[in-house]
Design a protein around this motif. Structure first.
Motif, PDB file in Angstrom:
ATOM      1  N   HIS A   1      -7.655 -46.079  16.431  1.00 31.69           N
ATOM      2  CA  HIS A   1      -8.125 -47.333  15.843  1.00 31.69           C
ATOM      3  C   HIS A   1      -7.643 -47.476  14.394  1.00 31.69           C
ATOM      4  N   VAL A   2      -7.767 -46.402  13.599  1.00 29.82           N
ATOM      5  CA  VAL A   2      -7.293 -46.436  12.211  1.00 29.82           C
ATOM      6  C   VAL A   2      -5.769 -46.587  12.175  1.00 29.82           C
ATOM      7  N   ARG A   3      -5.101 -45.866  13.078  1.00 30.35           N
ATOM      8  CA  ARG A   3      -3.635 -45.931  13.131  1.00 30.35           C
ATOM      9  C   ARG A   3      -3.171 -47.350  13.425  1.00 30.35           C
TER      10      ARG A   3
ATOM     11  N   ALA B   1      -4.840 -50.202  12.974  1.00 29.87           N
ATOM     12  CA  ALA B   1      -5.187 -51.126  11.886  1.00 29.87           C
ATOM     13  C   ALA B   1      -4.251 -50.950  10.695  1.00 29.87           C
ATOM     14  N   ALA B   2      -3.952 -49.692  10.355  1.00 30.23           N
ATOM     15  CA  ALA B   2      -3.071 -49.437   9.218  1.00 30.23           C
ATOM     16  C   ALA B   2      -1.655 -49.933   9.503  1.00 30.23           C
ATOM     17  N   ALA B   3      -1.167 -49.687  10.727  1.00 33.74           N
ATOM     18  CA  ALA B   3       0.175 -50.141  11.087  1.00 33.74           C
ATOM     19  C   ALA B   3       0.263 -51.658  11.056  1.00 33.74           C
ATOM     20  N   GLN B   4      -0.771 -52.306  11.572  1.00 35.29           N
ATOM     21  CA  GLN B   4      -0.779 -53.770  11.591  1.00 35.29           C
ATOM     22  C   GLN B   4      -0.793 -54.326  10.167  1.00 35.29           C
ATOM     23  N   SER B   5      -1.552 -53.699   9.280  1.00 40.05           N
ATOM     24  CA  SER B   5      -1.611 -54.147   7.887  1.00 40.05           C
ATOM     25  C   SER B   5      -0.248 -54.057   7.220  1.00 40.05           C
TER      26      SER B   5
ATOM     27  N   HIS C   1       2.649 -42.449  14.342  1.00 38.66           N
ATOM     28  CA  HIS C   1       2.550 -41.233  15.157  1.00 38.66           C
ATOM     29  C   HIS C   1       1.137 -40.674  15.080  1.00 38.66           C
ATOM     30  N   ALA C   2       0.742 -39.972  16.161  1.00 39.61           N
ATOM     31  CA  ALA C   2      -0.584 -39.344  16.208  1.00 39.61           C
ATOM     32  C   ALA C   2      -0.548 -37.933  15.650  1.00 39.61           C
ATOM     33  N   THR C   3       0.644 -37.326  15.524  1.00 38.48           N
ATOM     34  CA  THR C   3       0.742 -35.945  15.044  1.00 38.48           C
ATOM     35  C   THR C   3       1.858 -35.826  14.012  1.00 38.48           C
ATOM     36  N   ALA C   4       1.714 -34.809  13.157  1.00 38.17           N
ATOM     37  CA  ALA C   4       2.756 -34.532  12.161  1.00 38.17           C
ATOM     38  C   ALA C   4       4.028 -34.035  12.841  1.00 38.17           C
ATOM     39  N   GLU C   5       3.855 -33.320  13.973  1.00 38.15           N
ATOM     40  CA  GLU C   5       5.031 -32.813  14.677  1.00 38.15           C
ATOM     41  C   GLU C   5       5.937 -33.956  15.119  1.00 38.15           C
TER      42      GLU C   5
END
Length: 460
Positions: free
Chosen positions: A15-17, A19-23, A34-38
């Motif tokens: 959800h945060v990902r 919203a932040a991407a959309q902003s 991405h969901a992970t640093a890898e």
């Protein structure tokens, strides 16, 4: 921020990902979430790192966390800005991470405006870094070949550019005439770079800087034993430049006795080393530069008429900077970028007042003076330009007399700095009598170093 640079967003909360991407996308930014640093590191490794503007990452992630991502991103590119998203309890750690190289941190919960503002600042910094890298590569390549761009869109420079393009591919001798500092050597290098000789030597010799006693050996070379101290054969500039281009600056200073020997080189393509009875065949293109009235020197018997006719098959007349004022700002901006790279400084912003001061200045030293002013501007020591750019308290513009005095002071200060304080050398550089320069130094409260021949004067 450029549209071809990406924002790498790393956030495990969908959800945060989202919203932040959309902003960020609403701010017309290209976002790779991405969901992970890898996954983010894999994208860095699969594509050009220069294509990434900013990394925005949560601190707490499954697997590699945000701090480790920061370290690994900096291994790939130390100048890649990383913004960390932290929870309330992570602020102390985030501050510590900033000391370790993070660009900024954003504390949850955060607004869209806060995120966009942080990314915009980081992206602007990244853009400057990438631009500096591009300029550094470009300037390094030009310095490697000795080439500098013929900058300017004025009618006078367009004429020079067209003439250079038309004759560069030929072997026609070229005479470049113009005042000191107008860029004669840059034109000579362009003639060489655009010719079929571009992969052969470009050799420059300032005829005015070579003592007459060694001029012949410097230009034509000598055999072992030709004179006392000549232990072994030495190849002169003409022979060394064979296959390429020899640029003879201040050709008007060439000793009269050697002008006939240079004429033979132009006519027959052969030279005689000092102390040799055997001629050496060479293939060299001569490009010469001169200031002043060459015909007047011919009439006075200082310069050979037949040599002048051989040298000026093509004549390129260099305009003064005052004759190409449309080029002042583009030239200054280029020189500022160059100086910022050389001195490893950020390029200062060129405000409206300073632009006006640049355009109003007389620039008696032409492009060379402008380049020196750009260096001082980047170093933050250009007092003359600062004064000219300052608004007058009563709202009136500075008088022409005030402007000339400010820039005269700056030119003298620059000459003294270039000559390490030597008044004699500065007087020669400025083409002023030493007595006049002493008066001006005292008038402007500058500091110079009297030479040994001037020790009788009061210390300045």
């Amino acid at each position: 921020m450029e549209h071809d640079t990406r924002i790498l967003l790393v956030e495990d909360d969908p959800h945060v990902r989202h919203a932040a991407a959309q902003s960020l996308e609403l701010a017309d930014l290209d976002v790779s979430a991405h969901a992970t640093a890898e996954a983010a590191l894999a994208e860095l490794d699969n594509g050009a790192v220069d294509g990434v503007a900013v990394i925005v990452s949560d601190v707490r992630l499954p697997g590699i966390d945000g701090f480790a991502l920061l370290d690994r991103a900096r291994e790939r590119d130390p100048d890649l800005p990383v913004i960390l998203i932290t929870g309330h309890g992570d602020v102390a750690m985030a501050v510590s991470a900033m000391k370790g190289g993070a660009y900024d941190f954003i504390e949850k919960p955060f607004s869209s405006e806060r995120l966009r503002e942080a990314v915009a600042r980081a992206g602007a910094q990244r853009g400057l870094i990438l631009e500096n890298r591009r300029l550094r590569r470009e300037l390094a390549q030009r310095r490697a070949t000795g080439s500098l761009p013929l900058i300017g869109t004025s009618a006078a420079m367009e004429k020079v550019r067209r003439l250079v393009s038309n004759v560069a591919a030929t072997d026609a001798p070229v005479l470049i005439v113009g005042d000191t500092g107008t860029g004669k050597e840059s034109v000579a290098r362009h003639l060489h770079d655009l010719s079929v000789r571009h992969d052969k030597p470009f050799v420059a010799l300032n005829c005015g800087a070579v003592p007459e006693t060694v001029f012949e050996s410097e230009l034509f070379g000598y055999e072992a034993g030709a004179f006392t101290g000549a232990a072994k054969r030495r190849v002169g500039k003409l022979e060394y430049a064979s296959g390429g281009t020899l640029f003879l600056d201040e050709i008007e200073s060439m000793p009269l006795a050697l002008q006939v020997k240079l004429l033979r080189v132009l006519q027959d393509g052969v030279l005689d080393r000092l102390g040799s009875n055997q001629s050496v065949k060479i293939d060299v293109r001569i490009v010469a530069a001169a200031k002043g009235d060459m015909l007047a020197l011919v009439e006075s018997g200082v310069f050979r008429r037949d040599l002048l006719y051989r040298l000026n098959v093509v004549t390129v007349a260099m305009p003064t900077l005052a004759e190409r004022r449309d080029d002042i700002l583009p030239l200054f901006e280029y020189f500022v970028a160059d100086a910022a790279i050389r001195y490893q400084r950020a390029a200062p912003e060129l405000g409206a007042a300073r632009r006006g001061a640049l355009l109003a200045a007389p620039w008696l030293g032409n492009v060379r003076e402008l380049r020196n002013a750009a260096d001082r501007f980047v170093l933050g020591v250009d007092e003359a330009l600062d004064a000219a750019a300052m608004p007058i308290d009563d709202g009136s513009a500075p008088s022409l007399k005030d402007r000339v005095e400010r820039f005269e002071k700056g030119a003298i200060a620059d000459a003294l700095a270039q000559c390490k304080g030597s008044v004699s050398a500065a007087a020669e550089r400025l083409q002023l009598p030493k007595a006049t320069l002493y008066e001006k130094i005292k008038r402007y409260a500058l500091h110079g170093r009297p030479d040994s021949v001037d020790e009788g004067r009061a210390s300045i």
